[in-house]
Design an enzyme around this catalytic site. Structure first.
Site, PDB file in Angstrom:
ATOM      1  N   ASP A   1       2.850  -6.133   2.276  1.00  0.00           N
ATOM      2  CA  ASP A   1       3.410  -5.242   3.303  1.00  0.00           C
ATOM      3  C   ASP A   1       3.887  -5.987   4.540  1.00  0.00           C
ATOM      4  OD1 ASP A   1       1.111  -2.652   2.371  1.00  0.00           O
ATOM      5  OD2 ASP A   1       3.314  -2.561   2.271  1.00  0.00           O
TER       6      ASP A   1
ATOM      7  N   CYS B   1       9.576   0.875  10.967  1.00  0.00           N
ATOM      8  CA  CYS B   1       8.511  -0.028  10.497  1.00  0.00           C
ATOM      9  C   CYS B   1       8.936  -1.489  10.433  1.00  0.00           C
ATOM     10  CB  CYS B   1       8.087   0.350   9.080  1.00  0.00           C
ATOM     11  SG  CYS B   1       7.972   2.070   8.748  1.00  0.00           S
TER      12      CYS B   1
ATOM     13  N   HIS C   1       1.728   7.769   8.823  1.00  0.00           N
ATOM     14  CA  HIS C   1       1.686   7.463  10.271  1.00  0.00           C
ATOM     15  C   HIS C   1       2.370   8.570  11.067  1.00  0.00           C
ATOM     16  CE1 HIS C   1       1.477   2.909   9.229  1.00  0.00           C
ATOM     17  NE2 HIS C   1       0.343   3.224   9.828  1.00  0.00           N
TER      18      HIS C   1
ATOM     19  N   LEU D   1       0.832  -1.206   0.000  1.00  0.00           N
ATOM     20  CA  LEU D   1       0.000   0.000   0.000  1.00  0.00           C
ATOM     21  C   LEU D   1       0.868   1.257   0.000  1.00  0.00           C
ATOM     22  CD1 LEU D   1      -2.522  -1.007   2.835  1.00  0.00           C
ATOM     23  CD2 LEU D   1      -2.935  -1.079   0.357  1.00  0.00           C
TER      24      LEU D   1
ATOM     25  N   ARG E   1      -4.267  -5.407   5.133  1.00  0.00           N
ATOM     26  CA  ARG E   1      -3.106  -5.896   5.898  1.00  0.00           C
ATOM     27  C   ARG E   1      -3.514  -6.796   7.073  1.00  0.00           C
ATOM     28  NH1 ARG E   1       1.559  -1.849   7.316  1.00  0.00           N
ATOM     29  NH2 ARG E   1       2.328  -3.908   7.889  1.00  0.00           N
TER      30      ARG E   1
ATOM     31  N   ARG F   1      -5.029   5.638   9.420  1.00  0.00           N
ATOM     32  CA  ARG F   1      -5.003   4.243   9.886  1.00  0.00           C
ATOM     33  C   ARG F   1      -5.381   4.063  11.350  1.00  0.00           C
ATOM     34  NH1 ARG F   1      -1.314   1.328   6.593  1.00  0.00           N
ATOM     35  NH2 ARG F   1      -1.641   2.019   4.454  1.00  0.00           N
TER      36      ARG F   1
ATOM     37  N   ASP G   1       3.426  -2.297  12.433  1.00  0.00           N
ATOM     38  CA  ASP G   1       2.024  -1.871  12.455  1.00  0.00           C
ATOM     39  C   ASP G   1       1.092  -2.888  13.107  1.00  0.00           C
ATOM     40  OD1 ASP G   1       2.800  -0.586   9.238  1.00  0.00           O
ATOM     41  OD2 ASP G   1       2.707   0.496  11.143  1.00  0.00           O
TER      42      ASP G   1
HETATM   43  C1  LIG Z   1       6.104   4.334  10.619  1.00  0.00           C
HETATM   44  N1  LIG Z   1       5.535   3.674   9.424  1.00  0.00           N
HETATM   45  C2  LIG Z   1       5.454   4.473   8.260  1.00  0.00           C
HETATM   46  C3  LIG Z   1       5.093   2.339   9.572  1.00  0.00           C
HETATM   47  N2  LIG Z   1       5.172   1.785  10.662  1.00  0.00           N
HETATM   48  N3  LIG Z   1       4.505   1.630   8.556  1.00  0.00           N
HETATM   49  C4  LIG Z   1       4.816   1.703   7.159  1.00  0.00           C
HETATM   50  C5  LIG Z   1       3.790   0.910   6.369  1.00  0.00           C
HETATM   51  C6  LIG Z   1       3.965   1.046   4.873  1.00  0.00           C
HETATM   52  C7  LIG Z   1       2.999   0.191   4.104  1.00  0.00           C
HETATM   53  N4  LIG Z   1       3.275   0.277   2.672  1.00  0.00           N
HETATM   54  C8  LIG Z   1       1.545   0.622   4.393  1.00  0.00           C
HETATM   55  O1  LIG Z   1       1.104   1.552   3.714  1.00  0.00           O
HETATM   56  O2  LIG Z   1       0.905   0.047   5.305  1.00  0.00           O
END
Ligand SMILES: CN(C)C(=N)NCCC[C@H](N)C(=O)O
Length: 302
Positions: free
Chosen positions: A92, A296, A208, A46, A123, A180, A98
């Site tokens: 992902d 992440c 985020h 994503l 996810r 999110r 996450d």
């Molecule tokens: C602190 N950050 C940014 C994170 N913990 N997560 C990144 C998730 C990226 C993944 N393509 C998505 O869009 O879920």
């Protein structure tokens, strides 16, 4: 590219800062990390509309970068628990941060794991294996089991671990109100952490909260201003360090004087070096193409 900047004299300056903060129960030592190998289809992950789709991704490079990232922890004697790869439907899956948040209760010392069942719908299949690892973890080796496991899974509750930033020197927990994570998710987290101050933070410019700020061992927030909704939210200049590039907003605290920083933030690395920190620099460019950063790619149990 991986190198460690070793500074002699500067380390003493950081040590004195650390000792001042030590009275506030610095929780900077990492007991173990949870990681998951990136799937071959990681480029299908994503991304937000503002960020756009990735280009020139390279799975071989992604795998090498991920292995070097994990090496940073293992080289420091921090055991890495590898979650089962999810190579089919979870592009992902490498972004394990996450799926859950781990806490040591500031008052009781209890180990608390909060599983984020209601992350982005695409996810959610990632969560089960994280939950199993957390449950199993307590019995596999000499690590104490998690005293409590809570779940953010109620009607309308949303929470991503990437939105949860713990202050290393106080009981404050900042949670991004982002695309999110929402107020119900924040309230549920607060109910699971009675001895922490859980604070909702507006996040409208990035994916985020930890896409634009993280924390330093002395408790200061480090951030990239153009992506932060309100830099004054964090207590002003005494408690906030602006950095000149997006990749510099994300640090992983390895101990009270060592930080893991992305290779995409050389000017920030210089600033942190002059602040007296030792640095582990890791190239994670393939994951930055999917809106990822150094926090992440792991869940840290402290
Ligand atoms: C602190 N950050 C940014 C994170 N913990 N997560 C990144 C998730 C990226 C993944 N393509 C998505 O869009 O879920």
């Amino acid at each position: 590219m991986l190198y460690t900047v070793l500074k002699k004299g500067a380390a003493q300056r950081v040590a004195s800062t650390a000792s001042k903060a030590a009275s506030k129960k610095l929780s900077t030592t990492i007991e173990q990390v949870f990681v998951r190998r990136p799937p071959p289809n990681f480029a299908l992950g994503l991304t937000t509309p503002a960020f756009g789709k990735p280009s020139n991704t390279d799975y071989g490079q992604a795998l090498r970068q991920w292995l070097r990232y994990v090496e940073v922890f293992e080289r420091r004697g921090i055991p890495a628990v590898s979650l089962p790869p999810l190579d089919q439907d979870c592009p992902d899956a490498v972004f394990v941060e996450d799926t859950c948040v781990l806490f040591k209760d500031n008052i009781t010392g209890e180990d608390v794991a909060v599983v984020c069942e209601n992350m982005a719908r695409e996810r959610r299949p990632e969560v089960e294996t994280m939950k199993e690892a957390l449950l199993k973890q307590g019995f596999d080796n000499d690590h104490r089991p998690f005293d409590r496991i809570g779940v953010v899974d109620g009607e309308g509750e949303m929470l991503d671990g990437g939105d949860v930033l713990k202050c290393p020197v106080s009981n404050k927990v900042y949670v991004g109100l982002s695309s999110r994570s929402n107020r119900s998710g924040v309230d549920k987290l607060a109910s699971l952490l009675p001895n922490h101050e859980v604070i909702g933070v507006p996040v409208t410019k990035v994916l985020h909260l930890k896409s634009c700020i993280t924390a330093l061992p002395d408790g200061r927030i480090i951030g990239y201003d153009p992506l932060v909704d309100d830099v004054d939210f964090f207590g002003g200049a005494n408690n906030y360090l602006s950095v000149p590039e997006e990749g510099g907003a994300h640090v992983v605290i390895l101990d009270d004087k060592t930080l893991l920083v992305a290779a995409s933030a050389p000017r920030t690395a210089d600033i942190l070096d002059k602040e007296g920190y030792d640095l582990e620099i890791v190239d994670i460019e393939q994951f930055e193409k999917l809106e990822g950063c150094v926090t992440c790619l792991s869940v840290r149990r402290r």
